[in-house]
Design a protein around this motif. Structure first.
Motif, mmCIF file in Angstrom:
data_model
loop_
_atom_site.group_PDB
_atom_site.id
_atom_site.type_symbol
_atom_site.label_atom_id
_atom_site.label_comp_id
_atom_site.label_asym_id
_atom_site.label_seq_id
_atom_site.Cartn_x
_atom_site.Cartn_y
_atom_site.Cartn_z
ATOM 1 N N ALA A 367 -1.545 -13.217 -22.149
ATOM 2 C CA ALA A 367 -2.058 -13.516 -23.491
ATOM 3 C C ALA A 367 -3.559 -13.283 -23.566
ATOM 4 C CB ALA A 367 -1.715 -14.959 -23.852
ATOM 5 N N SER A 368 -4.293 -13.660 -22.519
ATOM 6 C CA SER A 368 -5.754 -13.487 -22.532
ATOM 7 C C SER A 368 -6.144 -12.021 -22.469
ATOM 8 C CB SER A 368 -6.372 -14.240 -21.347
ATOM 9 O OG SER A 368 -6.103 -15.625 -21.439
ATOM 10 N N GLU A 369 -5.427 -11.226 -21.667
ATOM 11 C CA GLU A 369 -5.742 -9.795 -21.592
ATOM 12 C C GLU A 369 -5.515 -9.108 -22.934
ATOM 13 O OE1 GLU A 369 -4.755 -7.269 -18.247
ATOM 14 O OE2 GLU A 369 -4.014 -9.003 -17.149
ATOM 15 N N THR A 370 -4.457 -9.505 -23.643
ATOM 16 C CA THR A 370 -4.184 -8.900 -24.949
ATOM 17 C C THR A 370 -5.207 -9.354 -25.979
ATOM 18 O OG1 THR A 370 -1.815 -8.786 -24.475
ATOM 19 C CG2 THR A 370 -2.481 -8.693 -26.786
ATOM 20 N N ALA A 371 -5.543 -10.646 -25.960
ATOM 21 C CA ALA A 371 -6.479 -11.169 -26.954
ATOM 22 C C ALA A 371 -7.887 -10.620 -26.759
ATOM 23 C CB ALA A 371 -6.496 -12.694 -26.885
ATOM 24 N N LYS A 372 -8.338 -10.523 -25.500
ATOM 25 C CA LYS A 372 -9.709 -10.078 -25.234
ATOM 26 C C LYS A 372 -9.823 -8.572 -25.069
ATOM 27 C CE LYS A 372 -11.092 -14.391 -22.939
ATOM 28 N NZ LYS A 372 -11.659 -14.980 -21.703
ATOM 29 N N GLN A 373 -8.637 -7.895 -24.969
ATOM 30 C CA GLN A 373 -8.644 -6.456 -24.722
ATOM 31 C C GLN A 373 -9.557 -6.123 -23.538
ATOM 32 O OE1 GLN A 373 -6.774 -3.972 -26.428
ATOM 33 N NE2 GLN A 373 -5.731 -5.851 -27.058
ATOM 34 N N SER A 374 -9.359 -6.869 -22.461
ATOM 35 C CA SER A 374 -10.227 -6.763 -21.298
ATOM 36 C C SER A 374 -9.396 -6.507 -20.048
ATOM 37 C CB SER A 374 -11.042 -8.050 -21.144
ATOM 38 O OG SER A 374 -11.937 -7.941 -20.051
ATOM 39 N N THR A 376 -8.037 -7.262 -16.049
ATOM 40 C CA THR A 376 -7.524 -8.442 -15.362
ATOM 41 C C THR A 376 -8.640 -9.201 -14.675
ATOM 42 O OG1 THR A 376 -5.411 -7.315 -14.989
ATOM 43 C CG2 THR A 376 -5.883 -9.227 -13.610
ATOM 44 N N THR A 377 -9.607 -8.476 -14.107
ATOM 45 C CA THR A 377 -10.718 -9.126 -13.404
ATOM 46 C C THR A 377 -11.526 -9.993 -14.348
ATOM 47 O OG1 THR A 377 -10.831 -7.200 -11.938
ATOM 48 C CG2 THR A 377 -12.702 -8.714 -11.911
ATOM 49 N N ALA A 378 -11.836 -9.478 -15.532
ATOM 50 C CA ALA A 378 -12.636 -10.239 -16.497
ATOM 51 C C ALA A 378 -11.891 -11.477 -16.976
ATOM 52 C CB ALA A 378 -13.007 -9.346 -17.677
ATOM 53 N N VAL A 379 -10.591 -11.371 -17.162
ATOM 54 C CA VAL A 379 -9.810 -12.529 -17.605
ATOM 55 C C VAL A 379 -9.709 -13.570 -16.501
ATOM 56 C CG1 VAL A 379 -7.503 -13.259 -18.324
ATOM 57 C CG2 VAL A 379 -8.512 -11.194 -19.299
ATOM 58 N N LEU A 380 -9.528 -13.126 -15.260
ATOM 59 C CA LEU A 380 -9.417 -14.060 -14.132
ATOM 60 C C LEU A 380 -10.717 -14.826 -13.896
ATOM 61 C CD1 LEU A 380 -7.357 -12.033 -11.484
ATOM 62 C CD2 LEU A 380 -6.636 -14.061 -12.749
ATOM 63 N N LYS A 381 -11.839 -14.263 -14.317
ATOM 64 C CA LYS A 381 -13.105 -14.968 -14.169
ATOM 65 C C LYS A 381 -13.093 -16.283 -14.920
ATOM 66 C CE LYS A 381 -18.096 -14.218 -14.541
ATOM 67 N NZ LYS A 381 -19.169 -13.274 -14.935
ATOM 68 N N THR A 382 -12.355 -16.320 -16.029
ATOM 69 C CA THR A 382 -12.206 -17.566 -16.799
ATOM 70 C C THR A 382 -11.034 -18.396 -16.281
ATOM 71 O OG1 THR A 382 -13.080 -16.447 -18.763
ATOM 72 C CG2 THR A 382 -11.892 -18.511 -19.108
ATOM 73 N N LEU A 383 -9.917 -17.726 -16.007
ATOM 74 C CA LEU A 383 -8.722 -18.457 -15.583
ATOM 75 C C LEU A 383 -8.902 -19.138 -14.229
ATOM 76 C CD1 LEU A 383 -5.747 -16.110 -16.610
ATOM 77 C CD2 LEU A 383 -6.515 -18.212 -17.711
ATOM 78 N N ARG A 384 -9.747 -18.609 -13.376
ATOM 79 C CA ARG A 384 -9.928 -19.206 -12.039
ATOM 80 C C ARG A 384 -10.494 -20.621 -12.111
ATOM 81 N NH1 ARG A 384 -15.710 -17.285 -10.053
ATOM 82 N NH2 ARG A 384 -14.955 -17.937 -8.018
ATOM 83 N N LYS A 385 -11.089 -20.980 -13.265
ATOM 84 C CA LYS A 385 -11.658 -22.319 -13.419
ATOM 85 C C LYS A 385 -10.631 -23.325 -13.937
ATOM 86 C CE LYS A 385 -16.169 -20.285 -14.508
ATOM 87 N NZ LYS A 385 -17.243 -20.150 -15.552
ATOM 88 N N LYS A 386 -9.476 -22.835 -14.358
ATOM 89 C CA LYS A 386 -8.439 -23.739 -14.862
ATOM 90 C C LYS A 386 -7.605 -24.283 -13.698
ATOM 91 C CE LYS A 386 -8.069 -21.540 -19.388
ATOM 92 N NZ LYS A 386 -8.704 -22.700 -20.067
ATOM 93 N N ASP A 387 -6.940 -25.390 -13.943
ATOM 94 C CA ASP A 387 -6.150 -26.049 -12.907
ATOM 95 C C ASP A 387 -4.706 -25.530 -12.932
ATOM 96 O OD1 ASP A 387 -5.171 -27.690 -10.961
ATOM 97 O OD2 ASP A 387 -5.050 -29.475 -12.226
ATOM 98 N N GLY A 434 3.872 -2.812 -14.703
ATOM 99 C CA GLY A 434 3.906 -2.718 -16.155
ATOM 100 C C GLY A 434 2.538 -2.479 -16.754
ATOM 101 N N ARG A 435 1.519 -3.148 -16.228
ATOM 102 C CA ARG A 435 0.152 -2.943 -16.733
ATOM 103 C C ARG A 435 -0.350 -1.545 -16.415
ATOM 104 N NH1 ARG A 435 -2.795 -3.497 -19.268
ATOM 105 N NH2 ARG A 435 -4.698 -4.562 -18.631
ATOM 106 N N GLN A 436 -0.074 -1.072 -15.185
ATOM 107 C CA GLN A 436 -0.564 0.249 -14.782
ATOM 108 C C GLN A 436 0.090 1.364 -15.590
ATOM 109 O OE1 GLN A 436 0.294 0.187 -10.574
ATOM 110 N NE2 GLN A 436 -1.707 -0.662 -10.033
ATOM 111 N N MET A 437 1.304 1.118 -16.093
ATOM 112 C CA MET A 437 2.015 2.146 -16.850
ATOM 113 C C MET A 437 1.862 1.984 -18.355
ATOM 114 S SD MET A 437 5.538 2.653 -14.685
ATOM 115 C CE MET A 437 5.500 3.332 -13.036
ATOM 116 N N GLY A 438 0.980 1.093 -18.780
ATOM 117 C CA GLY A 438 0.663 0.994 -20.199
ATOM 118 C C GLY A 438 1.413 -0.055 -20.963
#
Length: 581
Positions: A367-374, A376-387, A434-438
């Motif tokens: 959901a975050s990758e689709t919303a931010k159009q970013s 995986t690394t950029a999204v994980l920078k935020t998700l890594r702080k969640k429990d 799935g991500r690598q193939m679009g």
């Protein structure tokens, strides 16, 4: 009167269907039917006839005669039923992997690749076993024989032994022929697929409940038979070692048979993931626990042998006792095996906790990758702080590896290896491909999360069935050991009484009870062997129903052995005290 012909007709139909299914199973074998009958079935028939002849013409006790033709009948039945069993195993293998294959196919269909490429990639997944072989047959019909995809699916649907998969191929053929997109069809099939998988899983658990009741009745029957084999020779004068040995062999056959049946019936839902080229964190601690448990067990075996046979130093030289009850000598050497059992059990609980958190993580990631159009690394920078519970550290490590510009395939490989979870590995691989193939991240995350949540719910039901099975097997172990050694101690006391009566009076006790035929130390040795056989097979049954690591059986093996031995000691002590008053 009119209902009798109808009933007979129904029986004829059932018999003909059964015969047709057996013939079909023989035709599915790689070996020709005539060759199999000549090389396997006929020798088994000769062996069965030989066992019947031995039971009829050789002068043996009845308790020994009866198991011999049973063994021959078992061999003949196995030879006849083996092809049918192969087909059944293929069907079970297909249905066990059905949900993973369908999810994988759906993920690939949502990407930018051709529908035949979806089938080719699934055919390369050797982990799906019979399913990947079936997919490859469809690919061969299309590529080699120039058939259309719908014709190939319809052709294979008639040959697949699994009814849900056969229905799926039929619906797929109709949909492809009608011109519907493969991704639309598979997304609409998700609910049907999940429901089919839930039904199959729950029916398997229900079958295990039936087997549990049957197992209880059979083991209790064998327990009574063994007690009679111990006690009755004191009145009949037959050789008790022979009868007890024969019943123990039959007891072992019964338990082994139930173990194999339960192993076949249990749903295939592996918990652990075993990476090939990555050494997971904590691997050496588990290997060290296995080595420590094995070495300590060997040392204790040597010390026990020193006590029992007078070879070198003994166990009692290290303990403040002069001797130990004989059953305890059996339990002490296996105790160190509980060390790896506990270590693997703790790690397995962590894997289960990670599996519970993974659906939330993969759904949030998509959901975050689709919303931010970013990325995986950029999204994980935020998700890594969640429990995410026990999965939090693994998510943080995944971000660090991706942030260091490590190849995504390699970074995710380390992530799945350290989680040690089979489902996390499979679904993470699907998401990455799935991500690598679009594919759309949000759609992929929701699809994977939904499927894994259903599997986790089914695993909770399986855990409840496992707890019930553990209680049953532990109770049977205690009850069986109690019954065995009550019979043994009664015979022991009667033997002592006959000696006292024989020396204090002229009464001919030998005409009433035949204690001279007993070799009591050997009988006790055989009964302790039954305790060990029961502990081994019961621990394997628990591990099979549980679906966890093989080392989990070690902890149950140690506990079952101690239960059997302690109950034996207490039973002999209490019965001896009561009857000698």
């Amino acid at each position: 009167m009119a209902s009798e012909p109808a009933a007979e007709s129904g029986n004829d139909i059932t018999a003909s269907e059964t015969l047709a299914s057996i013939v079909d199973a023989y035709e599915r074998m790689d070996m020709e039917m005539s060759r199999y009958i000549f090389l396997i079935v006929l020798p088994s028939l000769v062996f069965f006839a030989g066992t019947v002849a031995v039971a009829v013409f050789v002068d043996l006790p009845l308790s020994v005669r009866l198991p011999i033709p049973l063994l021959g009948g078992l061999v003949l039945f196995a030879a006849i039923a083996y092809p049918k069993l192969l087909v059944s195993q293929e069907r079970v293998e297909m249905e066990n992997q059905y949900h993973l294959m369908m999810t994988h196919m759906t993920v690939l269909s949502t990407t930018n690749i051709d529908r035949m490429e979806v089938f080719r990639k699934l055919g390369e997944e050797k982990e799906y076993g019979a399913l990947s072989a079936e997919i490859n047959r469809v690919v061969q019909l299309v590529d080699t024989w120039n058939q259309s995809l719908d014709d190939a699916c319809r052709r294979r649907a008639r040959r697949i032994p699994s009814e849900p998969l056969s229905d799926f191929f039929d619906r797929l053929a109709y949909t492809v022929n009608a011109g519907q997109e493969l991704s639309e069809f598979l997304l609409s099939e998700q609910q049907v697929m999940i429901q089919n998988y839930v039904t199959m899983y729950e029916s398997t658990l229900d079958n295990l409940e039936v087997m549990k009741d049957l197992y209880l009745s059979m083991v209790l029957s064998m327990t009574f038979a063994l007690v009679f084999a111990i006690v009755l020779p004191i009145l009949t004068g037959t050789n008790p070692s022979m009868t007890v040995g024969a019943v123990i062999v039959l007891y072992g056959f019964v338990q082994t048979g139930f173990f194999l049946i339960i192993r076949t019936m249990s749903p295939y839902d592996p918990l652990w993931y075993y990476p090939d080229d990555v050494r997971p964190e904590g691997e050496w601690s588990m290997i060290g626990s296995l080595v420590a448990g094995g070495v300590l067990s060997v040392v204790l075996i040597i010390l026990v042998a020193g006590d029992l046979f007078g070879i070198g130093p003994g166990l009692t030289d290290l303990l403040p006792v002069s001797s130990l009850p004989r059953p305890i000598y059996l339990a002490i050497p296996v105790t160190p095996l509980a060390i790896p059992g506990i270590v693997f059990r703790v790690e397995e609980e962590r894997i289960k906790a990670r599996d519970d958190e993974f659906p939330s993580f993969i759904r949030a990631l998509g959901a975050s990758e689709t919303a931010k159009q970013s990325t995986t690394t950029a999204v994980l920078k935020t998700l890594r702080k969640k429990d995410f519970g026990p999965l939090t550290d693994d998510v943080d490590d995944l971000f660090k590896r991706l942030n260091m510009r490590l190849e995504p395939d390699r970074a995710w490989q380390y992530f799945t290896a350290n989680t040690r979870s089979y489902l996390i590995q499979k679904f993470s691989e699907m998401y990455l491909v799935g991500r690598q193939m679009g594919g759309e991240p949000k759609q992929l995350g929701e699809l994977i999360s939904q499927n894994m949540n259903h599997v986790n719910q089914l695993r909770q039901q399986r855990e409840q069935a496992t707890v019930t099975m553990i209680g049953l097997l532990y109770g049977i172990t205690a009850a069986s050991s109690f019954a065995f050694f009550i019979g043994f101690k009664i015979v022991d006391i009667l033997a002592e009484m006959s000696l006292d009566l024989g020396t204090s009076s002229q009464m001919n006790v030998g005409k009433l009870i035949h204690t001279e035929v007993y070799d009591l130390p050997f009988i006790q040795f055989l009964l302790l062997g039954v305790v060990m056989i029961n502990a081994v097979l019961s621990s394997l049954i628990i591990r099979t129903v549980d679906g966890g690591h093989k080392a989990n059986a070690l902890l149950h093996f140690v506990m079952l052995t101690w239960i059997g031995c302690v109950v034996a000691v207490l039973t002999m002590s209490v019965v001896g005290g009561l009857l000698n008053v």
